[in-house]
Design a protein around this motif. Structure first.
Motif, PDB file in Angstrom:
ATOM      1  N   HIS A 120      72.532  26.089  -0.309  1.00  0.00           N
ATOM      2  CA  HIS A 120      73.497  26.543  -1.315  1.00  0.00           C
ATOM      3  C   HIS A 120      74.735  27.133  -0.645  1.00  0.00           C
ATOM      4  CE1 HIS A 120      70.846  25.868  -4.715  1.00  0.00           C
ATOM      5  NE2 HIS A 120      69.864  26.393  -4.005  1.00  0.00           N
ATOM      6  N   THR A 121      75.751  27.386  -1.465  1.00  0.00           N
ATOM      7  CA  THR A 121      77.005  27.966  -0.947  1.00  0.00           C
ATOM      8  C   THR A 121      77.292  29.261  -1.711  1.00  0.00           C
ATOM      9  OG1 THR A 121      78.179  26.586  -2.554  1.00  0.00           O
ATOM     10  CG2 THR A 121      78.013  25.734  -0.296  1.00  0.00           C
ATOM     11  N   PRO A 122      76.501  30.303  -1.435  1.00  0.00           N
ATOM     12  CA  PRO A 122      76.607  31.522  -2.262  1.00  0.00           C
ATOM     13  C   PRO A 122      77.878  32.353  -2.030  1.00  0.00           C
ATOM     14  CG  PRO A 122      74.982  31.818  -0.509  1.00  0.00           C
ATOM     15  CD  PRO A 122      75.455  30.399  -0.408  1.00  0.00           C
ATOM     16  N   LEU A 123      78.164  33.164  -3.037  1.00  0.00           N
ATOM     17  CA  LEU A 123      79.210  34.180  -2.949  1.00  0.00           C
ATOM     18  C   LEU A 123      78.575  35.497  -3.377  1.00  0.00           C
ATOM     19  CD1 LEU A 123      82.295  34.947  -2.674  1.00  0.00           C
ATOM     20  CD2 LEU A 123      82.431  34.623  -5.152  1.00  0.00           C
ATOM     21  N   LEU A 124      78.815  36.551  -2.584  1.00  0.00           N
ATOM     22  CA  LEU A 124      78.330  37.880  -2.961  1.00  0.00           C
ATOM     23  C   LEU A 124      79.453  38.620  -3.685  1.00  0.00           C
ATOM     24  CD1 LEU A 124      76.566  38.777   0.407  1.00  0.00           C
ATOM     25  CD2 LEU A 124      75.424  38.702  -1.820  1.00  0.00           C
ATOM     26  N   VAL A 125      79.096  39.357  -4.731  1.00  0.00           N
ATOM     27  CA  VAL A 125      80.106  40.114  -5.468  1.00  0.00           C
ATOM     28  C   VAL A 125      79.727  41.592  -5.458  1.00  0.00           C
ATOM     29  CG1 VAL A 125      81.274  40.418  -7.689  1.00  0.00           C
ATOM     30  CG2 VAL A 125      80.644  38.124  -6.915  1.00  0.00           C
ATOM     31  N   ALA A 126      80.652  42.424  -4.990  1.00  0.00           N
ATOM     32  CA  ALA A 126      80.370  43.856  -4.806  1.00  0.00           C
ATOM     33  C   ALA A 126      80.735  44.654  -6.050  1.00  0.00           C
ATOM     34  CB  ALA A 126      81.162  44.369  -3.605  1.00  0.00           C
ATOM     35  N   CYS A 127      79.765  44.914  -6.899  1.00  0.00           N
ATOM     36  CA  CYS A 127      80.027  45.715  -8.106  1.00  0.00           C
ATOM     37  C   CYS A 127      79.395  47.082  -8.028  1.00  0.00           C
ATOM     38  CB  CYS A 127      79.520  45.002  -9.339  1.00  0.00           C
ATOM     39  SG  CYS A 127      80.396  43.494  -9.636  1.00  0.00           S
ATOM     40  N   ASP A 128      78.806  47.420  -6.874  1.00  0.00           N
ATOM     41  CA  ASP A 128      78.317  48.798  -6.721  1.00  0.00           C
ATOM     42  C   ASP A 128      79.491  49.635  -6.242  1.00  0.00           C
ATOM     43  OD1 ASP A 128      77.239  51.215  -6.145  1.00  0.00           O
ATOM     44  OD2 ASP A 128      75.593  50.484  -4.898  1.00  0.00           O
ATOM     45  N   LEU A 129      80.211  50.199  -7.209  1.00  0.00           N
ATOM     46  CA  LEU A 129      81.411  50.964  -6.868  1.00  0.00           C
ATOM     47  C   LEU A 129      81.126  52.457  -6.964  1.00  0.00           C
ATOM     48  CD1 LEU A 129      83.938  48.734  -8.851  1.00  0.00           C
ATOM     49  CD2 LEU A 129      83.027  48.421  -6.560  1.00  0.00           C
ATOM     50  N   GLN A 130      79.848  52.786  -7.123  1.00  0.00           N
ATOM     51  CA  GLN A 130      79.441  54.165  -7.313  1.00  0.00           C
ATOM     52  C   GLN A 130      79.122  54.830  -5.982  1.00  0.00           C
ATOM     53  OE1 GLN A 130      77.931  53.836 -10.914  1.00  0.00           O
ATOM     54  NE2 GLN A 130      79.086  55.703 -11.224  1.00  0.00           N
ATOM     55  N   ARG A 131      78.309  54.125  -5.214  1.00  0.00           N
ATOM     56  CA  ARG A 131      77.814  54.703  -3.968  1.00  0.00           C
ATOM     57  C   ARG A 131      78.877  54.517  -2.893  1.00  0.00           C
ATOM     58  NH1 ARG A 131      74.402  52.534   0.027  1.00  0.00           N
ATOM     59  NH2 ARG A 131      74.011  50.636  -1.152  1.00  0.00           N
ATOM     60  N   PRO A 132      79.255  55.608  -2.215  1.00  0.00           N
ATOM     61  CA  PRO A 132      80.239  55.470  -1.155  1.00  0.00           C
ATOM     62  C   PRO A 132      79.690  54.464  -0.145  1.00  0.00           C
ATOM     63  CG  PRO A 132      79.603  57.778  -1.451  1.00  0.00           C
ATOM     64  CD  PRO A 132      78.710  56.969  -2.322  1.00  0.00           C
ATOM     65  N   ASN A 133      80.542  53.614   0.362  1.00  0.00           N
ATOM     66  CA  ASN A 133      80.148  52.643   1.391  1.00  0.00           C
ATOM     67  C   ASN A 133      79.340  51.447   0.917  1.00  0.00           C
ATOM     68  OD1 ASN A 133      81.407  54.099   3.381  1.00  0.00           O
ATOM     69  ND2 ASN A 133      79.583  55.325   3.817  1.00  0.00           N
ATOM     70  N   ALA A 134      79.014  51.384  -0.368  1.00  0.00           N
ATOM     71  CA  ALA A 134      78.200  50.244  -0.816  1.00  0.00           C
ATOM     72  C   ALA A 134      78.951  48.926  -0.607  1.00  0.00           C
ATOM     73  CB  ALA A 134      77.795  50.403  -2.273  1.00  0.00           C
ATOM     74  N   VAL A 135      80.272  48.966  -0.859  1.00  0.00           N
ATOM     75  CA  VAL A 135      81.069  47.737  -0.704  1.00  0.00           C
ATOM     76  C   VAL A 135      81.099  47.324   0.771  1.00  0.00           C
ATOM     77  CG1 VAL A 135      83.374  46.735  -0.943  1.00  0.00           C
ATOM     78  CG2 VAL A 135      82.449  48.174  -2.777  1.00  0.00           C
ATOM     79  N   THR A 136      81.352  48.308   1.635  1.00  0.00           N
ATOM     80  CA  THR A 136      81.376  48.011   3.081  1.00  0.00           C
ATOM     81  C   THR A 136      80.017  47.503   3.537  1.00  0.00           C
ATOM     82  OG1 THR A 136      82.690  50.011   3.145  1.00  0.00           O
ATOM     83  CG2 THR A 136      82.240  48.974   5.257  1.00  0.00           C
ATOM     84  N   GLN A 137      78.966  48.142   3.042  1.00  0.00           N
ATOM     85  CA  GLN A 137      77.605  47.728   3.421  1.00  0.00           C
ATOM     86  C   GLN A 137      77.351  46.268   3.016  1.00  0.00           C
ATOM     87  OE1 GLN A 137      74.511  50.145   1.662  1.00  0.00           O
ATOM     88  NE2 GLN A 137      72.921  48.795   2.446  1.00  0.00           N
ATOM     89  N   LEU A 138      77.834  45.903   1.833  1.00  0.00           N
ATOM     90  CA  LEU A 138      77.655  44.513   1.387  1.00  0.00           C
ATOM     91  C   LEU A 138      78.466  43.571   2.275  1.00  0.00           C
ATOM     92  CD1 LEU A 138      76.143  42.929  -0.873  1.00  0.00           C
ATOM     93  CD2 LEU A 138      78.316  42.839  -2.087  1.00  0.00           C
ATOM     94  N   GLN A 139      79.663  44.033   2.656  1.00  0.00           N
ATOM     95  CA  GLN A 139      80.478  43.189   3.536  1.00  0.00           C
ATOM     96  C   GLN A 139      79.790  42.978   4.885  1.00  0.00           C
ATOM     97  OE1 GLN A 139      83.962  45.558   2.872  1.00  0.00           O
ATOM     98  NE2 GLN A 139      84.970  43.963   1.662  1.00  0.00           N
ATOM     99  N   VAL A 140      79.129  44.024   5.370  1.00  0.00           N
ATOM    100  CA  VAL A 140      78.412  43.919   6.648  1.00  0.00           C
ATOM    101  C   VAL A 140      77.248  42.919   6.526  1.00  0.00           C
ATOM    102  CG1 VAL A 140      76.958  45.167   8.301  1.00  0.00           C
ATOM    103  CG2 VAL A 140      79.080  46.205   7.479  1.00  0.00           C
ATOM    104  N   VAL A 141      76.448  43.049   5.468  1.00  0.00           N
ATOM    105  CA  VAL A 141      75.313  42.116   5.342  1.00  0.00           C
ATOM    106  C   VAL A 141      75.819  40.699   5.056  1.00  0.00           C
ATOM    107  CG1 VAL A 141      73.495  43.776   4.741  1.00  0.00           C
ATOM    108  CG2 VAL A 141      74.780  42.693   2.914  1.00  0.00           C
ATOM    109  N   GLY A 142      76.918  40.620   4.303  1.00  0.00           N
ATOM    110  CA  GLY A 142      77.506  39.304   4.027  1.00  0.00           C
ATOM    111  C   GLY A 142      77.921  38.622   5.323  1.00  0.00           C
ATOM    112  N   GLU A 143      78.547  39.392   6.180  1.00  0.00           N
ATOM    113  CA  GLU A 143      78.995  38.838   7.463  1.00  0.00           C
ATOM    114  C   GLU A 143      77.796  38.369   8.286  1.00  0.00           C
ATOM    115  OE1 GLU A 143      81.702  40.572  11.021  1.00  0.00           O
ATOM    116  OE2 GLU A 143      82.362  40.939   8.955  1.00  0.00           O
TER     117      GLU A 143
END
Ligand code: GDP
Length: 298
Positions: free
Chosen positions: A129-152
């Motif tokens: 598949h050709t997935p895309l991750l979408v970061a909607c956890d805007l509550q927890r500090p660093n959740a977006v960065t954390q998702l970017q790290v695992v995405g990478e």
């Protein structure tokens, strides 16, 4: 996980070996010991009750009395009933007829959602598949960065709000993420959402709004298998709040008693789709009820 339960069940069932015929008293005693082992493993009481009732009824029936090896037949029954409470057949991911398939993750903070998002994305990629991750956890500090790290790490792109644009609007980010997936022809979208330490109305409201906005094909409730009985209460709250189509068990590598894993299917009526057993992206697989039952019975 399950080491104690596994040892207990194995030794209870071993006690039956060598007996020719099994009397009702033998079966009652075995059932009692299985009951205690399940309760001590934190399996929810209603699940234990119906499990024991089925095992007893079947063990006292003709499939055991007429068996060449009654003890082995009882083991087979316990195994089949375990597979049953774990969901029976392996439930595959539901893919949309017209891509993209939208998968929304929900669960408490710390359940392992963001880690799971990376694992799922990697797994999907391996499946072609050709997935895309979408970061909607805007509550927890660093959740977006954390998702970017695992995405990478997974080699999967992440759609995240631009600084100053959409930071306070997870529903908008989810919607735009799905639009982006359509535009860039990703065939699966995985939407990570915010959790909190406990079930609360605002979190549930947000998850309900995201669900309504992106109409996911799957809503996966991510639950930490280490949290014992609480997992069942949380699962029920999410089922009655946002609702979900499947469960992902995380932290099965822990040494907790594992009752959550054995209860959540029966209590919520929804299947377990995946299991996570470690912090690395590869520590993840499709959940197979029969394999889990065999593991528990040793
Ligand atoms: P979220 O708040 O639901 O997004 O949870 P995170 O993905 O941030 O995970 C919370 C913590 O649990 C992190 O330290 C993860 O490394 C850890 N974690 C996640 N999944 C697993 C797992 O399957 N096993 C173990 N041992 N740790 C896990």
């Amino acid at each position: 996980m399950f080491n104690t339960l596994s040892d207990r069940l194995t030794s209870v069932l071993q006690n039956l070996r060598g007996k020719g015929r099994l009397s009702d008293a033998d079966i009652d005693a075995t059932a009692r010991e299985i009951r205690v082992a399940l309760l001590e493993a934190d399996v929810a009481l209603p699940v234990v009750r119906s499990f024991i009732a089925s095992v007893k009824e079947r063990a006292k029936g003709s499939e055991v009395s007429q068996a060449l090896n009654p003890a082995q037949q009882v083991v087979k029954i316990v195994n089949e009933e375990l597979v049953g409470i774990l969901g029976g057949e392996t439930r595959r991911l539901n893919l949309a007829k017209t891509p993209p398939t939208v998968i929304m993750l929900a669960g408490l903070q710390g359940a392992g959602k963001t880690t799971l998002a990376g694992k799922l994305a990697r797994w999907l990629k391996v499946q072609g598949h050709t997935p895309l991750l979408v970061a909607c956890d805007l509550q927890r500090p660093n959740a977006v960065t954390q998702l970017q790290v695992v995405g990478e790490r997974a080699g999967v792109p992440v759609f995240a709000p631009e600084p100053g644009n959409g930071v306070g609007d997870p529903v908008g980010v989810a919607r735009r993420g799905v639009e982006e997936a359509k535009r860039a022809q990703h065939d699966v979208v995985v939407v990570d959402t915010a959790g909190r330490l406990g079930v609360d109305e605002e979190m549930m409201r947000q998850a309900i709004d995201i669900r309504a906005a992106v109409q996911p094909d799957e809503v996966l409730f991510v639950v930490d298998a280490m949290i014992g009985q609480d997992a069942v209460n949380t699962a029920t709250a999410f089922r009655d709040g946002v609702g979900f189509t499947g469960v992902v068990l995380t932290k099965l590598d822990g040494d907790a008693r594992g009752g959550a894993a054995l209860s959540v299917r029966e209590v919520t009526g929804q299947p377990i789709l995946f299991a996570s057993n470690g912090e690395k992206l590869e520590d993840f697989d499709v959940f197979h009820p029969d394999r889990m039952a065999s593991r528990i019975l040793g």
